[in-house]
Motif scaffolding. Structure first.
Motif, mmCIF file in Angstrom:
data_model
loop_
_atom_site.group_PDB
_atom_site.id
_atom_site.type_symbol
_atom_site.label_atom_id
_atom_site.label_comp_id
_atom_site.label_asym_id
_atom_site.label_seq_id
_atom_site.Cartn_x
_atom_site.Cartn_y
_atom_site.Cartn_z
ATOM 1 N N GLN A 27 0.816 -1.170 -0.023
ATOM 2 C CA GLN A 27 0.144 0.030 0.117
ATOM 3 C C GLN A 27 0.835 1.238 -0.095
ATOM 4 O O GLN A 27 0.607 2.284 -0.687
ATOM 5 C CB GLN A 27 -0.845 -0.019 0.945
ATOM 6 N N GLY A 28 1.916 1.046 0.766
ATOM 7 C CA GLY A 28 2.729 2.276 1.002
ATOM 8 C C GLY A 28 3.292 2.682 -0.564
ATOM 9 O O GLY A 28 3.811 3.843 -0.882
ATOM 10 N N PHE A 29 3.706 1.463 -1.333
ATOM 11 C CA PHE A 29 3.952 1.845 -2.713
ATOM 12 C C PHE A 29 3.121 2.556 -3.422
ATOM 13 O O PHE A 29 3.615 3.451 -4.397
ATOM 14 C CB PHE A 29 4.329 0.572 -3.365
ATOM 15 N N VAL A 30 1.816 2.703 -3.286
ATOM 16 C CA VAL A 30 0.893 3.237 -4.089
ATOM 17 C C VAL A 30 0.715 4.772 -3.277
ATOM 18 O O VAL A 30 0.754 5.936 -3.829
ATOM 19 C CB VAL A 30 -0.418 2.508 -4.411
ATOM 20 N N HIS A 31 0.213 4.875 -2.126
ATOM 21 C CA HIS A 31 0.143 6.054 -1.409
ATOM 22 C C HIS A 31 0.118 5.681 -0.093
ATOM 23 O O HIS A 31 0.361 4.528 0.663
ATOM 24 C CB HIS A 31 -1.487 6.354 -1.728
ATOM 25 N N GLN A 32 0.246 6.819 0.667
ATOM 26 C CA GLN A 32 0.339 6.778 2.375
ATOM 27 C C GLN A 32 -0.994 6.797 2.837
ATOM 28 O O GLN A 32 -1.806 7.276 2.391
ATOM 29 C CB GLN A 32 0.963 8.227 2.824
ATOM 30 N N GLN A 33 -1.012 6.015 3.769
ATOM 31 C CA GLN A 33 -2.465 5.861 4.600
ATOM 32 C C GLN A 33 -2.585 7.099 5.442
ATOM 33 O O GLN A 33 -1.740 7.303 6.047
ATOM 34 C CB GLN A 33 -2.267 4.585 5.427
ATOM 35 N N SER A 34 -3.701 7.556 5.436
ATOM 36 C CA SER A 34 -4.150 8.710 6.318
ATOM 37 C C SER A 34 -4.165 8.179 7.699
ATOM 38 O O SER A 34 -4.430 6.967 7.942
ATOM 39 C CB SER A 34 -5.545 9.237 5.843
ATOM 40 N N LYS A 35 -4.000 9.279 8.682
ATOM 41 C CA LYS A 35 -3.928 8.838 10.011
ATOM 42 C C LYS A 35 -5.166 9.378 10.467
ATOM 43 O O LYS A 35 -5.628 10.422 9.995
ATOM 44 C CB LYS A 35 -2.734 9.572 10.558
ATOM 45 N N ALA A 36 -5.894 8.692 11.462
ATOM 46 C CA ALA A 36 -7.083 9.283 12.083
ATOM 47 C C ALA A 36 -7.023 10.588 12.490
ATOM 48 O O ALA A 36 -8.112 11.370 12.541
ATOM 49 C CB ALA A 36 -7.625 8.262 12.949
ATOM 50 N N THR A 37 -5.952 10.926 13.197
ATOM 51 C CA THR A 37 -5.806 12.423 13.729
ATOM 52 C C THR A 37 -5.774 13.464 12.699
ATOM 53 O O THR A 37 -5.777 14.709 13.102
ATOM 54 C CB THR A 37 -4.459 12.400 14.518
ATOM 55 N N ASP A 38 -5.541 13.035 11.335
ATOM 56 C CA ASP A 38 -5.556 13.989 10.205
ATOM 57 C C ASP A 38 -7.029 14.440 9.777
ATOM 58 O O ASP A 38 -6.962 15.242 9.019
ATOM 59 C CB ASP A 38 -4.714 13.668 9.101
ATOM 60 N N TYR A 39 -7.758 13.645 10.299
ATOM 61 C CA TYR A 39 -9.183 13.879 9.597
ATOM 62 C C TYR A 39 -10.017 15.032 10.294
ATOM 63 O O TYR A 39 -9.947 15.242 11.560
ATOM 64 C CB TYR A 39 -10.256 12.509 9.895
ATOM 65 N N VAL A 40 -10.535 15.895 9.411
ATOM 66 C CA VAL A 40 -11.187 16.970 10.027
ATOM 67 C C VAL A 40 -12.815 16.620 10.030
ATOM 68 O O VAL A 40 -13.265 16.649 8.759
ATOM 69 C CB VAL A 40 -11.055 18.330 9.079
ATOM 70 N N TRP A 41 -13.478 16.764 11.000
ATOM 71 C CA TRP A 41 -14.868 16.423 10.987
ATOM 72 C C TRP A 41 -15.580 17.401 10.574
ATOM 73 O O TRP A 41 -15.443 18.639 10.856
ATOM 74 C CB TRP A 41 -15.047 15.895 12.542
ATOM 75 N N PRO A 42 -16.775 17.168 9.673
ATOM 76 C CA PRO A 42 -17.452 18.420 9.252
ATOM 77 C C PRO A 42 -18.388 18.929 10.287
ATOM 78 O O PRO A 42 -18.807 18.344 11.418
ATOM 79 C CB PRO A 42 -18.333 17.638 8.066
ATOM 80 N N THR A 43 -18.469 20.466 10.320
ATOM 81 C CA THR A 43 -19.484 20.940 11.381
ATOM 82 C C THR A 43 -20.549 21.422 10.490
ATOM 83 O O THR A 43 -21.600 21.911 11.419
ATOM 84 C CB THR A 43 -18.622 21.997 11.924
ATOM 85 N N ASP A 44 -20.576 21.786 9.244
ATOM 86 C CA ASP A 44 -21.649 22.306 8.711
ATOM 87 C C ASP A 44 -23.219 21.291 8.774
ATOM 88 O O ASP A 44 -22.644 20.218 8.422
ATOM 89 C CB ASP A 44 -21.410 22.373 7.098
ATOM 90 N N GLN A 45 -24.009 21.978 9.232
ATOM 91 C CA GLN A 45 -25.263 21.154 9.357
ATOM 92 C C GLN A 45 -25.803 20.576 8.108
ATOM 93 O O GLN A 45 -26.095 19.143 8.231
ATOM 94 C CB GLN A 45 -26.431 22.165 10.102
ATOM 95 N N GLN A 46 -25.728 21.235 6.947
ATOM 96 C CA GLN A 46 -26.172 20.366 5.870
ATOM 97 C C GLN A 46 -25.378 19.268 5.555
ATOM 98 O O GLN A 46 -25.898 18.287 5.155
ATOM 99 C CB GLN A 46 -26.345 21.303 4.720
ATOM 100 N N VAL A 47 -23.919 19.236 5.684
ATOM 101 C CA VAL A 47 -23.049 18.260 5.314
ATOM 102 C C VAL A 47 -23.599 17.188 6.445
ATOM 103 O O VAL A 47 -23.624 16.043 5.986
ATOM 104 C CB VAL A 47 -21.542 18.816 5.708
#
Length: 170
Positions: A27-47
Motif C-alpha cells: 500500500q505504501g508503494f501506491v499511497h500513504q495511508q491517512s492517519k485518523a488524527t488528520d481527519y477534519v470532522w465536518p461541522t456544517d449542518q447540511q453536510v
C-alpha cells in the motif's frame, strides 16, 4: 497440549504481523495511508444531515464500467507503472505495449445491450437504496460525450447509438 496452543498462538501472531507488514509495503508503494488524527470532522449542518442520510442507506451498488470491462480486468490499475502483485496485466507484454493495447480498447467497447432500466429494476427488486456509477475512471476514459476529449464512449463503435451518453441514460 498447553505448549502446543501457545506455539500455535505465537505462529499465528507472527504470521499476522508479517501479513500486515507486507500489506503496508504494498500500500505504501501506491499511497500513504491517512492517519485518523488528520481527519477534519465536518461541522456544517447540511453536510452532517447528508452524512446521516447516507449512513442510513446501508445497501448500495457501485458500478465500475469502462474500458477495463472489455477484457474483464480490474478497473484501470493495470496501466499504473508500479510493478506489484495486486496489479495484474494481460500476458507478458512490456509495459509500453500493454498501455497501447489498453488504450486501444476504446475501439472495442460497444455495449449494444446496455439496458439501464433493467439494471434499475434488478437493484430495486434487491432493495438497493442507492447506486454510484463511475463516469470517468483514472484512465481518463469517459462514459459520456465530452467537448474536452475524444477519449470517450461517444467516439468509438457506440457513437451512433442513441444511448452513447451512457452516464446520462441511467
Amino acid at each position: 497440549m498447553k505448549n502446543l496452543k501457545k506455539l500455535l498462538g505465537c505462529v499465528a501472531l507472527v504470521t499476522f504481523s508479517m501479513s500486515l507488514s507486507a500489506q503496508e509495503q504494498v500500500q505504501g508503494f501506491v499511497h500513504q495511508q491517512s492517519k485518523a488524527t488528520d481527519y477534519v470532522w465536518p461541522t456544517d449542518q447540511q453536510v452532517l444531515d447528508k452524512l446521516a442520510k447516507w449512513q442510513d442507506q446501508k445497501f448500495g451498488v457501485l458500478f465500475h464500467w469502462g474500458l477495463y470491462s472489455v477484457p474483464g480486468i480490474v478497473e484501470s490499475w493495470s496501466i499504473c507503472s508500479e510493478d506489484v502483485d495486486w496489479i495484474s496485466r494481460k500476458g507478458n507484454l512490456p509495459y509500453d505495449e500493454y498501455k497501447k493495447w489498453y488504450w486501444g480498447l476504446k475501439d472495442s467497447l460497444n455495449p449494444v445491450n446496455f439496458n439501464p432500466e433493467q439494471w434499475a429494476e434488478v437493484m430495486q427488486d434487491a432493495g438497493i437504496k442507492y447506486m454510484i456509477f463511475t463516469t470517468k475512471h483514472h484512465d481518463g476514459f469517459c462514459t459520456f460525450d465530452s467537448k474536452y476529449t475524444d477519449f470517450s464512449i461517444a467516439n468509438g463503435p457506440f457513437k451512433n447509438n442513441p444511448r452513447k451518453d451512457v452516464a446520462f441514460h441511467g
